[in-house]
Design an enzyme around this catalytic site. Structure first.
Site, PDB file in Angstrom:
ATOM      1  N   HIS A  53      58.983  32.512  59.492  1.00 14.63           N
ATOM      2  CA  HIS A  53      57.555  32.239  59.641  1.00 14.63           C
ATOM      3  C   HIS A  53      57.328  31.312  60.838  1.00 14.63           C
ATOM      4  CE1 HIS A  53      56.056  33.226  55.314  1.00 14.63           C
ATOM      5  NE2 HIS A  53      57.023  34.068  55.696  1.00 14.63           N
ATOM      6  N   GLU A  55      55.534  28.615  61.133  1.00 18.29           N
ATOM      7  CA  GLU A  55      55.629  27.182  60.824  1.00 18.29           C
ATOM      8  C   GLU A  55      57.075  26.723  60.743  1.00 18.29           C
ATOM      9  OE1 GLU A  55      52.070  28.673  58.251  1.00 18.29           O
ATOM     10  OE2 GLU A  55      53.891  29.510  59.129  1.00 18.29           O
ATOM     11  N   CYS A  86      56.017  27.525  53.552  1.00 16.56           N
ATOM     12  CA  CYS A  86      55.681  26.718  54.726  1.00 16.56           C
ATOM     13  C   CYS A  86      54.996  25.415  54.327  1.00 16.56           C
ATOM     14  CB  CYS A  86      54.817  27.531  55.683  1.00 16.56           C
ATOM     15  SG  CYS A  86      55.747  28.923  56.390  1.00 16.56           S
TER      16      CYS A  86
END
Length: 156
Positions: A53, A55, A86
């Site tokens: 991801h 993040e 996240c």
């Protein structure tokens, strides 16, 4: 740089995802002096990884930049509301505040499904929702519209 300028940096990273077939999510982390110390974009499809991801990538880069797992005093800008994974990483990294663009009604953990930052953890980042929301939402809609578009028919 302003909050909007930082989010525009995240939007540029999000646009880069589309070429790889990834959902366009971009993220930047800014230190207390206003310098970008971490950048990330969604790479789940490109890397074949559930944890790739934006993040997570930005947090990893920011930690390497400061030489610590603690990102106290930092602000995270992300085009889409963080998911549970996240949000947990944000708490663990001690990030001061999160500014996100579009809400994620299916998995958002900054208020949409639940707010992980209000739970009984030892750190509580501040949340600011809706930064350049229309731009962030439009990019996501463009991506998903392209997925649903039927293939063009060729005539010979």
């Amino acid at each position: 740089m302003t909050h909007e300028e930082h989010m525009r940096q995240a939007l540029e990273l999000a646009r880069a995802c589309m070429a790889d077939g990834d959902v366009p999510v971009g993220c930047v982390i800014v230190d207390a002096r206003g310098h970008i110390i971490g950048r990330g974009r969604n790479r789940r499809e490109a890397d074949h990884s559930a944890i790739a991801h934006a993040e997570i990538e930005a947090i990893t880069q920011a930690c390497q930049a400061v030489g610590s797992w603690r990102l106290e005093g930092c602000t995270l800008y992300v085009t889409l509301e963080p998911c549970p994974m996240c949000a947990g990483a944000i708490i663990n990294a001690r990030i001061r505040e999160v500014r996100y663009g579009a809400r994620e009604e299916k998995s958002g953990c900054c208020g949409s499904v639940l707010n992980l930052f209000e739970e009984r953890f030892n750190h509580h980042p501040r949340i600011y929702a809706g930064l350049l929301e229309a731009d962030c939402r439009a990019l996501l809609e463009e991506f998903f519209t392209g997925l649903r578009k039927p293939p063009e028919k060729f005539s010979i």
